[in-house]
Write a protein that holds these residues in place. Structure first.
Motif, PDB file in Angstrom:
ATOM      1  N   UNK A 126       0.819  -1.214   0.000  1.00 55.17           N
ATOM      2  CA  UNK A 126       0.000   0.000   0.000  1.00 55.17           C
ATOM      3  C   UNK A 126       0.860   1.273   0.000  1.00 55.17           C
ATOM      4  N   UNK A 127       1.859   1.410   0.891  1.00 53.44           N
ATOM      5  CA  UNK A 127       2.696   2.620   0.841  1.00 53.44           C
ATOM      6  C   UNK A 127       3.453   2.770  -0.480  1.00 53.44           C
ATOM      7  N   UNK A 128       3.889   1.641  -1.069  1.00 55.36           N
ATOM      8  CA  UNK A 128       4.628   1.703  -2.328  1.00 55.36           C
ATOM      9  C   UNK A 128       3.722   2.200  -3.449  1.00 55.36           C
ATOM     10  N   UNK A 129       2.516   1.641  -3.539  1.00 56.97           N
ATOM     11  CA  UNK A 129       1.561   2.078  -4.566  1.00 56.97           C
ATOM     12  C   UNK A 129       1.205   3.549  -4.374  1.00 56.97           C
ATOM     13  N   UNK A 130       1.017   3.966  -3.130  1.00 58.69           N
ATOM     14  CA  UNK A 130       0.684   5.366  -2.840  1.00 58.69           C
ATOM     15  C   UNK A 130       1.819   6.298  -3.235  1.00 58.69           C
ATOM     16  N   UNK A 131       3.064   5.900  -2.931  1.00 57.66           N
ATOM     17  CA  UNK A 131       4.224   6.731  -3.270  1.00 57.66           C
ATOM     18  C   UNK A 131       4.375   6.877  -4.786  1.00 57.66           C
ATOM     19  N   UNK A 132       4.124   5.791  -5.527  1.00 54.35           N
ATOM     20  CA  UNK A 132       4.223   5.842  -6.988  1.00 54.35           C
ATOM     21  C   UNK A 132       3.195   6.812  -7.553  1.00 54.35           C
ATOM     22  N   UNK A 181      11.347  10.908  -8.230  1.00 53.03           N
ATOM     23  CA  UNK A 181      11.977   9.733  -7.611  1.00 53.03           C
ATOM     24  C   UNK A 181      11.538   8.432  -8.278  1.00 53.03           C
ATOM     25  N   UNK A 182      11.139   8.529  -9.559  1.00 52.85           N
ATOM     26  CA  UNK A 182      10.630   7.323 -10.228  1.00 52.85           C
ATOM     27  C   UNK A 182      11.669   6.194 -10.262  1.00 52.85           C
ATOM     28  N   UNK A 197      13.600   0.959  -8.303  1.00 51.93           N
ATOM     29  CA  UNK A 197      14.531   0.101  -7.566  1.00 51.93           C
ATOM     30  C   UNK A 197      13.857  -0.586  -6.393  1.00 51.93           C
ATOM     31  N   UNK A 198      12.996   0.147  -5.685  1.00 54.40           N
ATOM     32  CA  UNK A 198      12.265  -0.449  -4.563  1.00 54.40           C
ATOM     33  C   UNK A 198      11.339  -1.563  -5.046  1.00 54.40           C
ATOM     34  N   UNK A 199      10.756  -1.359  -6.215  1.00 47.87           N
ATOM     35  CA  UNK A 199       9.871  -2.393  -6.783  1.00 47.87           C
ATOM     36  C   UNK A 199      10.650  -3.681  -7.032  1.00 47.87           C
ATOM     37  N   UNK A 200      11.855  -3.548  -7.613  1.00 46.74           N
ATOM     38  CA  UNK A 200      12.676  -4.729  -7.882  1.00 46.74           C
ATOM     39  C   UNK A 200      13.024  -5.455  -6.582  1.00 46.74           C
ATOM     40  N   UNK A 201      13.282  -4.692  -5.513  1.00 49.90           N
ATOM     41  CA  UNK A 201      13.625  -5.301  -4.228  1.00 49.90           C
ATOM     42  C   UNK A 201      12.409  -5.978  -3.604  1.00 49.90           C
ATOM     43  N   UNK A 202      11.275  -5.255  -3.583  1.00 53.25           N
ATOM     44  CA  UNK A 202      10.067  -5.764  -2.920  1.00 53.25           C
ATOM     45  C   UNK A 202       9.522  -6.994  -3.636  1.00 53.25           C
ATOM     46  N   UNK A 203       9.595  -6.997  -4.979  1.00 50.46           N
ATOM     47  CA  UNK A 203       8.989  -8.093  -5.758  1.00 50.46           C
ATOM     48  C   UNK A 203      10.035  -9.067  -6.308  1.00 50.46           C
ATOM     49  N   UNK A 204      11.222  -9.065  -5.747  1.00 52.23           N
ATOM     50  CA  UNK A 204      12.295  -9.912  -6.260  1.00 52.23           C
ATOM     51  C   UNK A 204      11.911 -11.389  -6.261  1.00 52.23           C
ATOM     52  N   UNK A 207       5.619   8.978 -29.402  1.00 54.05           N
ATOM     53  CA  UNK A 207       5.748   9.308 -27.989  1.00 54.05           C
ATOM     54  C   UNK A 207       7.115   8.849 -27.504  1.00 54.05           C
ATOM     55  N   UNK A 208       7.781   9.703 -26.720  1.00 51.12           N
ATOM     56  CA  UNK A 208       9.134   9.398 -26.261  1.00 51.12           C
ATOM     57  C   UNK A 208       9.163   8.062 -25.515  1.00 51.12           C
ATOM     58  N   UNK A 209      10.197   7.264 -25.809  1.00 53.64           N
ATOM     59  CA  UNK A 209      10.307   5.945 -25.195  1.00 53.64           C
ATOM     60  C   UNK A 209      10.394   6.025 -23.675  1.00 53.64           C
ATOM     61  N   UNK A 210      10.822   7.163 -23.156  1.00 48.65           N
ATOM     62  CA  UNK A 210      10.906   7.330 -21.709  1.00 48.65           C
ATOM     63  C   UNK A 210       9.552   7.240 -21.029  1.00 48.65           C
ATOM     64  N   UNK A 211       8.475   7.425 -21.807  1.00 46.75           N
ATOM     65  CA  UNK A 211       7.127   7.315 -21.237  1.00 46.75           C
ATOM     66  C   UNK A 211       6.823   5.889 -20.777  1.00 46.75           C
ATOM     67  N   UNK A 212       7.594   4.926 -21.279  1.00 44.00           N
ATOM     68  CA  UNK A 212       7.395   3.541 -20.835  1.00 44.00           C
ATOM     69  C   UNK A 212       7.549   3.448 -19.322  1.00 44.00           C
ATOM     70  N   UNK A 213       8.504   4.196 -18.774  1.00 41.65           N
ATOM     71  CA  UNK A 213       8.714   4.154 -17.324  1.00 41.65           C
ATOM     72  C   UNK A 213       7.494   4.684 -16.577  1.00 41.65           C
ATOM     73  N   UNK A 214       6.851   5.727 -17.127  1.00 37.03           N
ATOM     74  CA  UNK A 214       5.645   6.265 -16.494  1.00 37.03           C
ATOM     75  C   UNK A 214       4.522   5.246 -16.527  1.00 37.03           C
ATOM     76  N   UNK A 215       4.332   4.620 -17.679  1.00 38.22           N
ATOM     77  CA  UNK A 215       3.272   3.613 -17.789  1.00 38.22           C
ATOM     78  C   UNK A 215       3.592   2.396 -16.944  1.00 38.22           C
ATOM     79  N   UNK A 216       4.870   2.048 -16.855  1.00 38.71           N
ATOM     80  CA  UNK A 216       5.283   0.920 -16.016  1.00 38.71           C
ATOM     81  C   UNK A 216       4.855   1.164 -14.565  1.00 38.71           C
ATOM     82  N   UNK A 217       5.133   2.369 -14.075  1.00 41.88           N
ATOM     83  CA  UNK A 217       4.768   2.693 -12.694  1.00 41.88           C
ATOM     84  C   UNK A 217       3.255   2.734 -12.512  1.00 41.88           C
TER      85      UNK A 217
END
Length: 263
Positions: A139-145, A158-159, A164-171, A224-234
């Motif tokens: 819940x805090x991770x989803x809220x922070x995103x 801080x995306x 990085x936190x996602x990779x750690x939490x869901x490793x 659309x800039x490929x960097x938007x993938x990170x936004x959609x990923x989050x």
């Protein structure tokens, strides 16, 4: 041949799960090519989305519980749209009666369609989660995103820290799914990346048909800039975390009710 058949089955289940997004894209294309009378394009798109939502509920393609989740995403997406349009991140240049603070109400359905896909795919592929992180982490991770989509306009973005936190939490987390009676598994982080990438592809299609407009697309459409993938990923991660949490809560309630009846 078996691998090919399984791939076709998987693709068919995915296509059925994408019914709502497909209708939205088809509507964007049709209303761009063929102007509809009496109302503006944005107003017609809202009517089409409402009829589609009603039809899916009436035919049983979506359950009432899934409708509640989708409505939640509609509100979350609409709040984000109002803020982003106000900040000049993108715009809806056409006129319409159904625009609120410069945002057409149909835009919330584009976010809701992501939730619709997740709910549909979850049910059709019999999705199960392995080593899912505890509630107090999710819940805090989803809220922070979600909050970072707003706060990065005024503070540090801080995306990448969140990624990085996602990779750690869901490793250690995996998603199990079923195709043709066979169970498969995939690292949950990989599923986030794949869904985010395909939403970026869908975003290019949507902007091409004038769903919304980025500042660099004012004079002519561009990729659309490929960097938007990170936004959609989050954003997909927020969507997935909410759906997964609600599914687990619902599953726990059903189990408790069944146990109560047995006792």
């Amino acid at each position: 041949m078996r691998a090919l058949k399984q791939l076709v089955r998987f693709g068919w289940q995915q296509a059925l799960s994408c019914l709502f997004p497909v209708v939205i894209f088809a509507s964007l294309a049709i209303t761009q090519i063929i102007p509809l009378p009496f109302l503006s394009r944005y107003d017609w798109l809202l009517i089409i989305c409402l009829l589609m939502q009603w039809g899916m509920l009436r035919t049983g393609l979506e359950t009432r519980d899934e409708l509640k989740v989708i409505t939640l995403f509609h509100l979350i997406g609409l709040a984000l749209e109002v803020f982003k349009v106000h900040m000049g991140s993108w715009a809806y240049p056409e006129e319409g009666y159904s625009k609120v603070f410069g945002v057409p109400l149909y835009s919330g359905f584009m976010y809701a369609s992501v939730a619709s896909y997740l709910c549909q795919a979850w049910r059709r592929l019999r999705v199960e989660l392995v080593e899912w992180p505890p509630f107090w982490l999710v819940v805090p991770l989803a809220s922070a995103i979600y909050l970072n989509f707003f706060t990065h306009h005024y503070w540090v973005d801080i995306r990448w820290l969140l990624s990085g936190l996602i990779m750690i939490v869901f490793w250690r987390s995996w998603v199990l799914y079923e195709v043709g009676g066979t169970r498969y598994r995939m690292p949950i982080a990989l599923s986030f990346v794949l869904i985010g990438f395909f939403i970026w592809v869908a975003e290019n299609i949507a902007t091409f048909f004038g769903a919304w407009e980025y500042p660099n697309q004012t004079d002519a459409w561009s990729l659309v800039h490929l960097g938007k993938v990170s936004s959609w990923l989050l954003l997909v991660i927020v969507s997935f975390l909410i759906v997964a949490t609600l599914k687990r809560v619902k599953g726990r309630e059903s189990f408790e009710m069944d146990a109560g009846r047995f006792l």
